[in-house]
Motif scaffolding. Sequence first.
Motif, PDB file in Angstrom:
ATOM      1  N   SER A 328     -49.480 -53.882  15.756  1.00 25.22           N
ATOM      2  CA  SER A 328     -50.214 -53.930  17.013  1.00 25.22           C
ATOM      3  C   SER A 328     -51.044 -55.203  17.105  1.00 25.22           C
ATOM      4  CB  SER A 328     -51.143 -52.713  17.123  1.00 25.22           C
ATOM      5  OG  SER A 328     -52.013 -52.858  18.227  1.00 25.22           O
ATOM      6  N   GLY A 329     -50.992 -55.843  18.290  1.00 23.81           N
ATOM      7  CA  GLY A 329     -51.844 -57.000  18.562  1.00 23.81           C
ATOM      8  C   GLY A 329     -53.150 -56.603  19.208  1.00 23.81           C
ATOM      9  N   HIS A 330     -53.433 -55.295  19.253  1.00 23.86           N
ATOM     10  CA  HIS A 330     -54.706 -54.733  19.735  1.00 23.86           C
ATOM     11  C   HIS A 330     -54.860 -54.848  21.254  1.00 23.86           C
ATOM     12  CE1 HIS A 330     -55.540 -54.406  15.522  1.00 23.86           C
ATOM     13  NE2 HIS A 330     -55.562 -55.718  15.368  1.00 23.86           N
ATOM     14  N   HIS A 331     -55.025 -56.064  21.777  1.00 24.74           N
ATOM     15  CA  HIS A 331     -55.180 -56.243  23.227  1.00 24.74           C
ATOM     16  C   HIS A 331     -54.826 -57.687  23.590  1.00 24.74           C
ATOM     17  CE1 HIS A 331     -58.935 -58.261  22.206  1.00 24.74           C
ATOM     18  NE2 HIS A 331     -59.352 -57.164  21.584  1.00 24.74           N
ATOM     19  N   TYR A 332     -54.596 -57.911  24.885  1.00 17.51           N
ATOM     20  CA  TYR A 332     -54.148 -59.237  25.300  1.00 17.51           C
ATOM     21  C   TYR A 332     -55.265 -60.268  25.287  1.00 17.51           C
ATOM     22  CZ  TYR A 332     -49.262 -58.397  26.149  1.00 17.51           C
ATOM     23  OH  TYR A 332     -47.929 -58.161  25.959  1.00 17.51           O
ATOM     24  N   GLY A 333     -56.519 -59.831  25.163  1.00 25.14           N
ATOM     25  CA  GLY A 333     -57.607 -60.779  24.957  1.00 25.14           C
ATOM     26  C   GLY A 333     -57.424 -61.514  23.648  1.00 25.14           C
ATOM     27  N   LEU A 334     -56.978 -60.790  22.607  1.00 24.00           N
ATOM     28  CA  LEU A 334     -56.725 -61.411  21.310  1.00 24.00           C
ATOM     29  C   LEU A 334     -55.523 -62.347  21.388  1.00 24.00           C
ATOM     30  CD1 LEU A 334     -56.858 -59.813  17.838  1.00 24.00           C
ATOM     31  CD2 LEU A 334     -54.737 -60.902  18.530  1.00 24.00           C
ATOM     32  N   VAL A 335     -54.505 -61.965  22.144  1.00 27.38           N
ATOM     33  CA  VAL A 335     -53.324 -62.812  22.312  1.00 27.38           C
ATOM     34  C   VAL A 335     -53.737 -64.167  22.879  1.00 27.38           C
ATOM     35  CG1 VAL A 335     -51.162 -63.104  23.598  1.00 27.38           C
ATOM     36  CG2 VAL A 335     -51.714 -60.892  22.555  1.00 27.38           C
ATOM     37  N   LYS A 336     -54.582 -64.128  23.918  1.00 33.75           N
ATOM     38  CA  LYS A 336     -55.043 -65.375  24.548  1.00 33.75           C
ATOM     39  C   LYS A 336     -55.924 -66.187  23.606  1.00 33.75           C
ATOM     40  CE  LYS A 336     -57.027 -64.132  28.408  1.00 33.75           C
ATOM     41  NZ  LYS A 336     -57.660 -64.306  29.738  1.00 33.75           N
ATOM     42  N   GLU A 337     -56.858 -65.500  22.948  1.00 35.72           N
ATOM     43  CA  GLU A 337     -57.853 -66.183  22.128  1.00 35.72           C
ATOM     44  C   GLU A 337     -57.233 -66.838  20.891  1.00 35.72           C
ATOM     45  OE1 GLU A 337     -61.746 -65.051  19.386  1.00 35.72           O
ATOM     46  OE2 GLU A 337     -60.995 -63.607  20.847  1.00 35.72           O
ATOM     47  N   GLN A 338     -56.286 -66.151  20.237  1.00 33.84           N
ATOM     48  CA  GLN A 338     -55.771 -66.645  18.961  1.00 33.84           C
ATOM     49  C   GLN A 338     -54.366 -67.230  19.036  1.00 33.84           C
ATOM     50  OE1 GLN A 338     -56.400 -64.204  15.517  1.00 33.84           O
ATOM     51  NE2 GLN A 338     -58.312 -63.338  16.269  1.00 33.84           N
ATOM     52  N   GLY A 339     -53.733 -67.146  20.192  1.00 31.18           N
ATOM     53  CA  GLY A 339     -52.401 -67.723  20.307  1.00 31.18           C
ATOM     54  C   GLY A 339     -51.335 -66.920  19.600  1.00 31.18           C
ATOM     55  N   LEU A 340     -51.316 -65.609  19.849  1.00 31.97           N
ATOM     56  CA  LEU A 340     -50.321 -64.731  19.226  1.00 31.97           C
ATOM     57  C   LEU A 340     -49.061 -64.731  20.087  1.00 31.97           C
ATOM     58  CD1 LEU A 340     -49.605 -62.599  17.047  1.00 31.97           C
ATOM     59  CD2 LEU A 340     -50.561 -60.871  18.585  1.00 31.97           C
ATOM     60  N   GLY A 341     -48.025 -65.347  19.588  1.00 34.48           N
ATOM     61  CA  GLY A 341     -46.782 -65.417  20.341  1.00 34.48           C
ATOM     62  C   GLY A 341     -45.609 -65.654  19.423  1.00 34.48           C
ATOM     63  N   ALA A 342     -44.420 -65.756  19.998  1.00 32.08           N
ATOM     64  CA  ALA A 342     -43.212 -65.995  19.204  1.00 32.08           C
ATOM     65  C   ALA A 342     -43.363 -67.307  18.440  1.00 32.08           C
ATOM     66  CB  ALA A 342     -41.996 -66.046  20.119  1.00 32.08           C
ATOM     67  N   GLY A 343     -43.197 -67.241  17.120  1.00 32.24           N
ATOM     68  CA  GLY A 343     -43.329 -68.418  16.277  1.00 32.24           C
ATOM     69  C   GLY A 343     -44.658 -68.556  15.575  1.00 32.24           C
ATOM     70  N   SER A 344     -45.642 -67.757  15.959  1.00 38.18           N
ATOM     71  CA  SER A 344     -46.941 -67.825  15.274  1.00 38.18           C
ATOM     72  C   SER A 344     -46.840 -67.189  13.891  1.00 38.18           C
ATOM     73  CB  SER A 344     -48.034 -67.140  16.107  1.00 38.18           C
ATOM     74  OG  SER A 344     -47.726 -65.780  16.322  1.00 38.18           O
ATOM     75  N   ILE A 345     -47.768 -67.571  13.009  1.00 44.38           N
ATOM     76  CA  ILE A 345     -47.839 -67.010  11.659  1.00 44.38           C
ATOM     77  C   ILE A 345     -49.124 -66.185  11.573  1.00 44.38           C
ATOM     78  CG2 ILE A 345     -47.885 -67.491   9.183  1.00 44.38           C
ATOM     79  CD1 ILE A 345     -45.324 -68.399  10.526  1.00 44.38           C
ATOM     80  N   ILE A 346     -49.004 -64.959  11.087  1.00 45.70           N
ATOM     81  CA  ILE A 346     -50.166 -64.075  11.004  1.00 45.70           C
ATOM     82  C   ILE A 346     -50.415 -63.654   9.565  1.00 45.70           C
ATOM     83  CG2 ILE A 346     -49.852 -63.153  13.339  1.00 45.70           C
ATOM     84  CD1 ILE A 346     -48.669 -60.621  11.997  1.00 45.70           C
TER      85      ILE A 346
END
Length: 630
Positions: A328-346
């Motif tokens: 889970s990425g929790h919420h789309y606020g985190l997606v925007k803030e941290q750049g969670l997308g295809a190709g990212s490393i977590i």
Amino acid sequence: MLPLVIQKIIQQNILLDDLSDQALADFCQAANLAYRSGAPLISDQDYDFIYLAELKKRQPQHALLQSIEPEGKAFSEEKVLLPEVMLSTDKAYSWQEMLKWIERIQKSCIEINLSIKEVQIKATPKLDGFAGYDDGLHLYTRGDGKKGSDITRVFERGLQVFNDSSRGQGAGEIVVKKSYFEQHLADNFEHPRNFQASLIKEKALDQPAKQAIVDKAALFVPFLQLPVWSGSIDELKGDFEKITQDVLAMVDFDVDGVVFELTHQALKAHMGANRKFHKWQIAFKENKDKAQVRVLGVTAQVGRTGKITPVAELEPTQLSGATIMRASGHHYGLVKEQGLGAGSIIELTRSGLVIPKINRVLKSAPIDIPEHCPSCDSKLVWQADFLICVNRVNCPAQVVGKMEYFFKILANNDGFGIATIEKLYEQGIRQISQIYALNESDFSAMGFGDKTSANLVNQLQRSIQEQIEDWRFLAAFGINRMGMGNCENLLKSHSITAIFSLNKDQVASINGFAQLSAQLVVDGLKDIQNEFDQIFGYGFNLEMTSLQKNSAALSHELFGKKIVFTGKMSNPRAQMKKQAKAMGIQILSSVTSKTDYLIVGENVGQNKIETAQNFNIKIIKEADYINIIA
């Protein structure tokens, strides 16, 4: 013989993501019962960090998570009331979660005008044994927290108390010294819990158990006898990791964490407890397994409340004994803030309430924020960090989610999982009330087999006939801010049929509700009223907790007041509580600033008296209390 699916889980021949909600819940219950019985199916770490945490993610209101975990079937004795309620302990799996607990403490200090510098924290090892309560005459298992089994025979067999101290010190655990187990017992017992169970069961002791008792290697350890670290909140913040490691090494017993708790009585009383744990206490358990994982893509998932959750699709990764492919990425606020997308490393871990958990994004990538709901194509709106689908009535994912949630929270039926609900939705079913109107022919016409159709009708009748609490029934409707705890609080003051006429101020006057949440409750009740009336009309067998406001109740001075019983009463405590509720009195479990009266019997602890005096709470003797309500 264990069911095949449970065997596959133990052998790690089935992926976590492939488990249905029902299979996951069944496994957690089976694993818990096996653990309590002294024959664990999996490691304690895997249970906590993988399966139980996944259950919390999928089914946060599941009965296993809302009450004290039941003990194993090995305890066949008739259950008796414990001298004192034994709650479980809330858990934190990261320093961030510990900080949230500290923030709640700081907020509570402000509420009672207490300087945070006066607050002391104590830390003790969290023993991994069998919890029990010793009142000096009897030893009881914890059971469900209110009722347990009498296992005094363990002391009669010669079991000693840790540090050669006296009996009657209350809560503690039966354990075996780790060094002794490894040297003398490991060849005969797979796990210390297997050995501990042999001490407790009714059958006669075998020789290894007798010898361990003689050698004082098997002991009852009262929590009061545990070694303690103590210090200020600033000290805890400044050296948390070292403190944790030092406490873990304090005893020669198996431990599975560190328990942190407050020592200030007035602050503890103010923070109070819920049905499962004390809010002034928390256990820290850390899973250090981490991995760096590449994100293949992010999928938008619609919840029953309309929140859109980003789900990261991952390169398959082994972590803590399981193959992880989604998180889970929790919420789309985190997606925007941290750049969670295809190709990212977590950085991924199996720690925390959401399993698996994304700790942080190590390498950002271009993001994709959806503009329309993936279920109904409605335009999404932002609410703080969350993307929301506001099409609550006609969004398929929300409608299906709400119907599935109803049966999940009732927890007294089988067969109405997501697959069944989705099939019903395809056949035009949109309301729970429509489901209860179906008969075998209706189910068969929708494509269910004859045997399945008969079973589904039987399960609907079962859900009506089996008694459940009225607050659980209300919670199943999924009103915003109305989990089981808030439903129970509401129904302590008003009957389940009267709540629909309440206004915002009436709800806000009830313990646990603020003005904002009160308005949400009133609006939510209005939204479900028609559906509630139809379903309620089927005659569910509800155990009522509501008050009966008759003329006698209205005439006494304690009507509507909040009271706490303490000490030994001349009448059974349960009977007195039931009578008080019927007289319009609200019962609290601990003394807080919102308590109106403390009703005292004999042998009252000084702590509660002092807490009541600190809050200027009137103290009434039992005899005077009986005269008032008479």
